[in-house]
Design an enzyme around this catalytic site. Structure first.
Site: not given
Ligand code: ADP
Length: 176
Positions: A12, A34, A36, A119-123
């Protein structure tokens, strides 16, 4: 050259004690899901107050704030591209995110920085392609900046972790 300063870990990002962590924010800079959400939750409401004064951020750019209740001096907020299939300048914009974060790190004399997989999560940016951009830009920066001591890629989950390791290995074996 430089890869010994790159560290890949699972965990984390809000727990890391570094000079700066990077937030994968959205254009409003007013919080999202995510990573953020996790960053704002730990930093506390003062982070949102400072973000309000920044009046948003363009995709591919970055803005810096203090870390508040996080164990860091700074949070660098960058806005990654939404993946639309790869033909809409996504890789250029993602590259620009990393470069903008590194430019701010130079200005603020940051020596340790941690990135989530922007960018690899929701985006929806494919993880293999995203790690290529992330590792390449980190290595390019380390070649021209000697102040940076450590760049950490923080992975949420084993597949992301394995992907970064593979990518770093492939770049490390490349001839200059
Ligand atoms: P984006 O909108 O840029 O895709 P996200 O937050 O949805 O951003 O995801 C970006 C990456 O961060 C993903 O791989 C997600 O699994 C990861 N992520 C989410 N929470 C955490 C955290 N607390 N620490 C590190 N990485 C995280």
């Amino acid at each position: 050259m430089g890869e010994e300063k790159i560290q890949i870990i699972q965990g984390d990002i809000t727990k890391l004690e570094v000079d700066a962590i990077v937030n994968a924010a959205n254009n409003s800079l007013l919080g999202g899901g995510g990573v953020d959400a996790a960053i704002h939750r730990v930093a506390g409401p003062e982070l949102l107050e400072e973000c309000r004064e920044l009046h948003g951020c363009l995709t591919g750019e970055a803005k810096i704030t203090k870390g508040y209740n996080l164990p860091v001096r700074y949070v660098i907020h960058t806005v990654g591209p939404v993946w639309h299939g790869g033909a809409r300048g996504e890789s250029e914009k993602l590259k620009s995110c990393y470069q903008s974060c590194f430019a701010l790190s130079e200005v603020h004399k940051i020596t340790t920085i941690a990135f989530p997989a922007i960018s690899t999560g929701v985006y929806g940016y494919p993880i293999e392609e995203a790690t290529q951009v992330a590792v390449k830009e980190a290595m390019n920066f380390l070649q021209k900046n000697s102040l940076m001591e450590k760049i950490i890629f923080v992975c949420f989950g084993e597949p992301v972790y394995q992907c970064y390791l593979e990518t770093l290995k492939s770049f490390s074996h490349e001839e200059p």
